[in-house]
Design a protein around this motif. Sequence first.
Motif, PDB file in Angstrom:
ATOM      1  N   TYR A  23       0.862  -1.178   0.000  1.00  0.00           N
ATOM      2  CA  TYR A  23       0.000   0.000   0.000  1.00  0.00           C
ATOM      3  C   TYR A  23       0.900   1.230   0.000  1.00  0.00           C
ATOM      4  CZ  TYR A  23      -4.096  -2.824   0.784  1.00  0.00           C
ATOM      5  OH  TYR A  23      -5.109  -3.731   0.623  1.00  0.00           O
ATOM      6  N   ALA A  47      -1.105  -0.991  -4.315  1.00  0.00           N
ATOM      7  CA  ALA A  47      -1.538  -2.291  -3.806  1.00  0.00           C
ATOM      8  C   ALA A  47      -2.022  -3.198  -4.933  1.00  0.00           C
ATOM      9  CB  ALA A  47      -2.638  -2.096  -2.773  1.00  0.00           C
ATOM     10  N   SER A  79       0.702  -6.794  -0.425  1.00  0.00           N
ATOM     11  CA  SER A  79      -0.763  -6.792  -0.477  1.00  0.00           C
ATOM     12  C   SER A  79      -1.317  -7.989  -1.247  1.00  0.00           C
ATOM     13  CB  SER A  79      -1.238  -5.486  -1.105  1.00  0.00           C
ATOM     14  OG  SER A  79      -0.668  -5.338  -2.389  1.00  0.00           O
ATOM     15  N   ARG A  82      -5.197  -8.328  -1.288  1.00  0.00           N
ATOM     16  CA  ARG A  82      -5.815  -7.304  -2.141  1.00  0.00           C
ATOM     17  C   ARG A  82      -5.718  -7.689  -3.616  1.00  0.00           C
ATOM     18  NH1 ARG A  82      -6.442  -1.488  -2.203  1.00  0.00           N
ATOM     19  NH2 ARG A  82      -7.503  -1.078  -4.144  1.00  0.00           N
TER      20      ARG A  82
END
Length: 94
Positions: A23, A47, A79, A82
């Motif tokens: 991030y 991300a 990440s 994500r």
Amino acid sequence: MNTLKNDLPGADFKFGVVSYMDYPLMSPATTANCGYSNRYGVTTDCAYRLDQSLTATTVDVSNAINRLRLGNGEDDPESYTRVLYESYSDPGIV
């Protein structure tokens, strides 16, 4: 890509490219929880980024791969969750 296409002639392949890092660095610049404490990303991190939506044009996919750049997340955790979520829910992928 070429190996897959050669091994399965007539199959309808589409390929895409996504990239991920950490991030982006936001305030606070560090995180500390669950026994982990470290710097958290840099401002140029992302991300998740869709670099090439699904396509049958392998040249476009190769060009997207060649444009990838190595990031510097400043810490080991990245990440992953994500990118898995985004890779199946991003409406721009198809």
